[in-house]
Scaffold this active site. Structure first.
Site, short mmCIF file in Angstrom:
data_model
loop_
_atom_site.label_atom_id
_atom_site.label_comp_id
_atom_site.label_asym_id
_atom_site.label_seq_id
_atom_site.Cartn_x
_atom_site.Cartn_y
_atom_site.Cartn_z
N VAL A 157 -6.75 -2.28 13.00
CA VAL A 157 -7.86 -2.08 13.94
C VAL A 157 -9.13 -2.70 13.36
O VAL A 157 -9.37 -2.62 12.14
CB VAL A 157 -8.12 -0.57 14.20
CG1 VAL A 157 -9.12 -0.39 15.33
CG2 VAL A 157 -6.82 0.15 14.52
N THR B 82 -12.20 -2.46 12.22
CA THR B 82 -13.22 -1.53 11.71
C THR B 82 -13.61 -1.98 10.28
O THR B 82 -12.90 -2.79 9.67
CB THR B 82 -12.70 -0.08 11.62
OG1 THR B 82 -11.81 0.00 10.50
CG2 THR B 82 -12.02 0.37 12.90
N GLN C 144 0.85 -1.21 0.00
CA GLN C 144 0.00 0.00 0.00
C GLN C 144 0.89 1.26 0.00
O GLN C 144 0.85 2.05 0.94
CB GLN C 144 -0.93 0.02 1.22
CG GLN C 144 -2.16 -0.87 1.12
CD GLN C 144 -3.14 -0.42 0.03
OE1 GLN C 144 -3.01 0.66 -0.51
NE2 GLN C 144 -4.09 -1.26 -0.29
N ALA D 207 2.49 6.59 2.02
CA ALA D 207 3.00 7.95 1.78
C ALA D 207 2.09 8.99 2.44
O ALA D 207 2.56 9.94 3.07
CB ALA D 207 3.09 8.20 0.28
N SER D 208 0.78 8.78 2.30
CA SER D 208 -0.15 9.76 2.90
C SER D 208 -0.03 9.76 4.42
O SER D 208 -0.09 10.82 5.06
CB SER D 208 -1.59 9.48 2.46
OG SER D 208 -2.10 8.33 3.09
N LYS D 209 0.19 8.59 5.00
CA LYS D 209 0.28 8.51 6.46
C LYS D 209 1.63 9.06 6.96
O LYS D 209 1.70 9.63 8.06
CB LYS D 209 0.05 7.07 6.93
CG LYS D 209 -1.37 6.57 6.68
CD LYS D 209 -2.43 7.46 7.34
CE LYS D 209 -3.82 6.85 7.33
NZ LYS D 209 -4.82 7.73 7.92
N TYR E 291 -1.03 4.75 0.35
CA TYR E 291 -1.56 4.88 1.71
C TYR E 291 -0.41 5.20 2.67
O TYR E 291 -0.52 6.12 3.51
CB TYR E 291 -2.22 3.55 2.10
CG TYR E 291 -2.83 3.51 3.49
CD1 TYR E 291 -4.07 4.08 3.74
CD2 TYR E 291 -2.18 2.86 4.54
CE1 TYR E 291 -4.65 4.02 5.00
CE2 TYR E 291 -2.75 2.80 5.80
CZ TYR E 291 -3.98 3.38 6.03
OH TYR E 291 -4.54 3.33 7.29
N1 NAI Z 1 -8.72 0.18 10.53
C1 NAI Z 1 -7.41 0.12 10.56
O1 NAI Z 1 -6.80 -0.98 10.53
C2 NAI Z 1 -6.60 1.37 10.66
C3 NAI Z 1 -7.14 2.61 10.36
N2 NAI Z 1 -6.33 3.72 10.45
C4 NAI Z 1 -6.86 5.02 10.10
O2 NAI Z 1 -7.93 5.35 10.95
C5 NAI Z 1 -8.79 6.26 10.28
C6 NAI Z 1 -10.20 5.78 10.45
O3 NAI Z 1 -10.28 4.51 9.82
P1 NAI Z 1 -11.39 3.43 10.16
O4 NAI Z 1 -12.25 3.88 11.28
O5 NAI Z 1 -10.70 2.13 10.25
O6 NAI Z 1 -12.18 3.48 8.80
P2 NAI Z 1 -13.71 3.27 8.46
O7 NAI Z 1 -13.75 3.07 6.98
O8 NAI Z 1 -14.28 2.22 9.33
O9 NAI Z 1 -14.36 4.66 8.85
C7 NAI Z 1 -14.03 5.82 8.15
C8 NAI Z 1 -15.14 6.83 8.35
O10 NAI Z 1 -14.75 8.01 7.68
C9 NAI Z 1 -15.88 8.51 6.97
N3 NAI Z 1 -15.41 9.31 5.84
C10 NAI Z 1 -14.79 8.88 4.73
N4 NAI Z 1 -14.51 9.90 3.92
C11 NAI Z 1 -14.97 11.02 4.54
C12 NAI Z 1 -15.00 12.37 4.18
N5 NAI Z 1 -14.46 12.81 3.05
N6 NAI Z 1 -15.50 13.24 5.07
C13 NAI Z 1 -16.04 12.82 6.23
N7 NAI Z 1 -16.05 11.53 6.61
C14 NAI Z 1 -15.52 10.64 5.78
C15 NAI Z 1 -16.64 7.26 6.55
O11 NAI Z 1 -17.98 7.53 6.27
C16 NAI Z 1 -16.46 6.36 7.76
O12 NAI Z 1 -17.46 6.58 8.73
C17 NAI Z 1 -8.32 6.32 8.82
O13 NAI Z 1 -7.55 7.49 8.66
C18 NAI Z 1 -7.44 5.09 8.70
O14 NAI Z 1 -6.44 5.26 7.73
C19 NAI Z 1 -5.04 3.65 10.88
C20 NAI Z 1 -4.50 2.46 11.21
C21 NAI Z 1 -5.23 1.23 11.11
C1 LIG Z 2 2.19 -2.49 9.65
C2 LIG Z 2 1.10 -1.85 8.92
C3 LIG Z 2 -0.09 -1.53 9.78
C4 LIG Z 2 -1.10 -0.85 8.94
C5 LIG Z 2 -2.34 -0.45 9.69
C6 LIG Z 2 -3.27 0.21 8.73
O1 LIG Z 2 -3.27 1.41 8.61
C7 LIG Z 2 -4.02 -0.67 7.89
C8 LIG Z 2 -4.73 -0.16 6.92
C9 LIG Z 2 -5.35 -1.01 5.91
C10 LIG Z 2 -6.77 -0.60 5.63
O2 LIG Z 2 -7.62 -1.30 6.42
C11 LIG Z 2 -7.04 -0.97 4.20
C12 LIG Z 2 -5.73 -1.13 3.59
O3 LIG Z 2 -5.54 -1.40 2.44
C13 LIG Z 2 -4.66 -0.89 4.59
C14 LIG Z 2 -3.62 -1.94 4.42
C15 LIG Z 2 -2.31 -1.49 4.84
C16 LIG Z 2 -1.38 -2.55 4.37
C17 LIG Z 2 -0.14 -2.58 5.11
C18 LIG Z 2 0.77 -3.47 4.33
C19 LIG Z 2 2.09 -3.51 4.95
C20 LIG Z 2 3.13 -3.90 3.92
O4 LIG Z 2 2.93 -3.80 2.74
O5 LIG Z 2 4.25 -4.23 4.35
#
Ligand code: NAI
Ligand SMILES: CCCCCC(=O)/C=C/[C@H]1[C@H](O)CC(=O)[C@@H]1CCCCCCC(=O)O
Length: 143
Positions: free
Chosen positions: A65, A67, A27, A32-34, A30
């Site tokens: 996480v 979600t 990814q 780069a943005s993070k 993704y």
């Molecule tokens: N779920 C994971 O494994 C991880 C998530 N994150 C980050 O956490 C943040 C939240 O992710 P999740 O809760 O997992 O995602 P999610 O997809 O479950 O929830 C995202 C929410 O953002 C809302 N949304 C999307 N675009 C929008 C916009 N332009 N304006 C307002 N609301 C908008 C959606 O409607 C949704 O309710 C993201 O930035 C994600 O990259 C970071 C690490 C791990």
């Molecule tokens: C160690 C990486 C933890 C990443 C946590 C995270 O932000 C996950 C986001 C995923 C999202 O649910 C949908 C995606 O495509 C994201 C996948 C991120 C992939 C990490 C791959 C790690 C690698 O390529 O080495």
């Protein structure tokens, strides 16, 4: 929001990811943005301190996480040409484990309540829980 512009001050928490601190081969955009979220957070935190904004800005970097976002890995329309690597990402999820969102909420409350935190990069993983990225002296802007 900033006190020197008529606001009341406050706390901002930007959501990055562990993929903002490590390369993510499957990814790259993704990741780069993070990485950008972390650089922006640390920079604006330093400016807020220098400018006496009365605003603290921190970032949170969770591992995987539980979600709905994780379901996007299963969808080719989301993953594009990287869809072929979805099983590798799922293997990583098994290896890292998947966090409960409540731990992310706890980390965010900690950052809100800690008056000393500004420019912090909080990491949250299954193995180490809530902890912080440490930056070397040369990578620190005085805040
Ligand atoms: N779920 C994971 O494994 C991880 C998530 N994150 C980050 O956490 C943040 C939240 O992710 P999740 O809760 O997992 O995602 P999610 O997809 O479950 O929830 C995202 C929410 O953002 C809302 N949304 C999307 N675009 C929008 C916009 N332009 N304006 C307002 N609301 C908008 C959606 O409607 C949704 O309710 C993201 O930035 C994600 O990259 C970071 C690490 C791990
Ligand atoms: C160690 C990486 C933890 C990443 C946590 C995270 O932000 C996950 C986001 C995923 C999202 O649910 C949908 C995606 O495509 C994201 C996948 C991120 C992939 C990490 C791959 C790690 C690698 O390529 O080495």
């Amino acid at each position: 929001m900033r006190k020197n512009n008529g606001g009341h001050g406050g706390v901002i928490i930007n959501i990055s990811s562990l993929a903002g601190l490590t390369p993510a081969a499957y990814q790259p955009v993704y990741s780069a943005s993070k990485h950008g979220v972390i650089g922006f957070t640390r920079s604006i935190a330093a400016l807020a301190s220098i400018g006496n904004y009365g605003v603290r800005i921190n970032s949170v970097c969770p591992a995987f996480v539980d979600t709905p976002l994780l379901e996007s890995i299963e969808k080719e329309e989301n993953m594009g040409e990287l869809f072929k690597y979805k099983d590798r990402i799922k293997d990583m999820m098994k290896c890292y484990g998947v966090l409960d969102p409540s731990l992310i909420a706890k980390g965010m409350i900690d950052l809100i309540e800690d008056d000393a935190s500004n420019g912090a990069v909080m990491k949250i993983t299954t193995s180490r829980g809530i902890h912080f990225e440490e930056f070397g002296v040369q990578q620190k802007t005085k805040i």
